[in-house]
Design an enzyme around this catalytic site. Structure first.
Site, PDB file in Angstrom:
ATOM      1  CG  HIS A  49    -100.333   2.475 -32.130  1.00  0.00           C
ATOM      2  ND1 HIS A  49     -99.461   3.149 -31.323  1.00  0.00           N
ATOM      3  CD2 HIS A  49    -101.405   3.307 -32.288  1.00  0.00           C
ATOM      4  CE1 HIS A  49     -99.971   4.330 -30.995  1.00  0.00           C
ATOM      5  NE2 HIS A  49    -101.164   4.438 -31.574  1.00  0.00           N
ATOM      6  CG  ASP A 148     -96.802   1.960 -29.218  1.00  0.00           C
ATOM      7  OD1 ASP A 148     -96.528   3.136 -28.917  1.00  0.00           O
ATOM      8  OD2 ASP A 148     -97.577   1.653 -30.136  1.00  0.00           O
TER       9      ASP A 148
END
Ligand code: UDP
Length: 508
Positions: A49, A148
């Site tokens: 990520h 995210d």
């Protein structure tokens, strides 16, 4: 900051007389350009990520957007310790800054796959409150939050302050879409899965995948017999929540996932596919090279010299990413399979990646004596640590990758034109491996069958028997990936549209 611009304001002079070519001189005017939009980027604290979001942050800085990048304290310290992130972004002057926030876990928590739920739970309580305090205090004020999409609370908190949110999912469209359809699977009675004998059943409620998506290929959390399992619920609802964001960013490209993207577009009409992002960044940095490593571990680069000593496409690279944890039984089966295949291999095992050896990142892996004996050192190399994966995949000696099918690894392998053997561990990896083998024909999927016989057979198939077939399909997909981020490519155009969208958020 101010600058002088030289506009051709009018073709008439102030007395209304037509200006001649020579009298049509630029009128020096001093104006203060509008400050760039300020974007806050907030990744889930995991290697894949952070890497992807940092690459997007750099793409935004290259387009003169201001970015504040919010890491967990834990990752912030590791990023500063193991990468050149500060010098990498120094060329963007005031456009980039790092901030950090607690993930709510104690510093000695392993933060590995088997304990990932702890991270989600601590973030949704402790980090959520800290984030609410932080968000309005950031200066200049935030014009857009790119958060995210695996985390639910940033969208809810940003809404309290009227800040527009763009969701970024760092998984492939194939898994995003499967997560998205979980409520439909439950409603149709396709979940829960009824034991091992049910695993080959085809799923019918994920449009676009009816011919090939089996229970076995669903995200690992779908294997729970308990439909109220927190991981299953959290991922399903976080994914549905993306319909409420202003837009969705996916690290993929139309040539790879076009049909699935069409399905997603019916629910998230503003979906920007801008991947493969690492290649997108590489294509834009040709004139100003920068080291783009975002490794949260120290890279052991000795394997690159070892690779130099081997013929083209002769080495199988083996690596299971940043959070997968296997049993020592699995490791022994993989090892025997590799050795018995008689192919060269480079095996990289991160500290803490074998359950019985402890999850402390300082534990090193000691391979059982009887395994290492009898294999000549020139034929294999074991790295007990962390490799510079993108460089390994780009090395000419690498002819295949035995991977856990993490999405970043999958994209990096596609760009490098290397075929894969997929041995997924959890989350999206079960879906990725099915698409890799059945849809894209880029390799073989051995999920749930980690025995030495299967590993040996698949390695021989990939590296010897079907080598040419796989090399051809991998080369074609690599070309599609590169053209998507080149001039006129779909991902290049979509990034430009995303940037325009963010600029319009500021003006509003
Ligand atoms: N990676 C690396 N060296 C290693 C293992 C992994 O650089 O030894 C990088 C890899 O290139 C990828 C990321 O770590 O960018 C892993 O992300 P992925 O989505 O593949 O899997 P995850 O770790 O999230 O399961």
């Amino acid at each position: 900051m101010s600058s002088t611009i030289l506009p051709f304001a009018s073709t008439k002079d102030q007395g209304g007389k037509a200006m001649t070519e020579s009298s049509r001189r630029p009128i020096p005017t001093t104006v203060t350009p509008a400050p760039p939009p300020h974007v806050l980027m907030f990744p889930l604290p995991g290697q894949g990520h952070v890497t992807t979001m940092l690459n997007l942050a750099e793409l935004l800085c290259l387009s003169n957007l201001r970015v504040t990048f919010l890491n967990s304290d834990h990752n912030h310290h590791r990023l500063l310790r193991f990468t050149t992130v500060q010098s990498r972004f120094a060329i963007y002057h005031q456009l980039f800054s790092l901030q950090s926030i607690s993930d709510g876990l104690p510093s000695d928590h392993p933060r590995s796959g088997e304990r990932i739920l702890d991270l989600f739970q601590s973030m949704s309580t402790i980090t959520r409150d800290l984030f609410r305090d932080l968000l309005p205090s950031i200066r200049p004020p935030i014009d857009c939050l790119i958060s995210d999409g695996a985390l639910q609370f940033p969208l809810e908190v940003a809404a309290e302050f009227g800040i527009p949110v763009v969701h970024f999912r760092t998984i492939g469209a194939c898994c995003f879409w499967t997560y998205f359809c979980i409520p439909d699977m439950i409603e149709a009675g396709e979940l829960p899965i009824r034991g091992e004998e049910d695993m080959e059943r085809l799923i019918t409620t994920v449009p676009g995948t009816k011919e090939f998506l089996r229970c076995r290929d669903l995200p690992s959390f779908c294997r729970s017999p308990d439909l109220s399992h927190p991981s299953l619920q959290a991922l399903a609802s976080a994914t549905q929540q993306s319909t409420k964001a202003c837009a969705l960013i996916l690290n993929t490209f139309e040539g790879l996932e076009g049909p699935i993207l069409t399905q997603i577009a019916a629910h998230c009409p503003k979906t920007y596919t801008i991947g493969p992002i690492h290649e997108h960044l590489r294509s834009k940095l040709t004139l100003q090279p920068s080291s783009s490593s975002s490794s949260l571990w120290e890279e052991d680069r000795s394997c690159l010299e070892w690779l130099d000593r081997h013929p083209p496409k002769s080495v199988l690279y083996v690596n299971f990413g940043s959070i997968a944890v296997m049993t020592s039984e699995d490791l022994i089966e993989i090892w025997h399979g590799l050795v018995n295949s008689k192919q060269r291999f480079l095996l990289v095992m991160r500290q803490g990646s074998v359950a019985e050896l402890g999850s402390n990142t300082n534990d090193t892996i000691t391979f059982p004596e009887e395994l290492v004996k009898g294999v000549r050192g020139e034929e294999y190399m074991v790295v007990s640590g962390w490799a510079p994966q993108k460089e390994v995949l780009d090395h000419g000696a690498v002819g295949g990758f035995l991977t856990h099918s993490g999405w970043n690894s999958t994209l990096e392998t596609i760009v490098a034109g290397v075929p894969m053997i997929c041995l997924p561990y959890f989350a999206d990896q079960q879906v990725n491996s099915r698409f890799t083998s059945e849809v894209w024909k880029l390799g073989l999927d051995i999920k749930d069958a980690c025995t030495r016989k299967v590993v040996e057979r698949m390695v021989v198939e990939l590296m010897v028997e079907r080598k040419e077939d796989f090399a051809t399909s991998a080369a074609k997909m690599a070309e599609l990936a590169r053209s998507s981020v080149g001039f006129g490519g779909s991902s290049r155009q979509n990034l430009e549209a995303l940037i325009e969208d963010i600029r319009s958020m500021k003006s509003k």
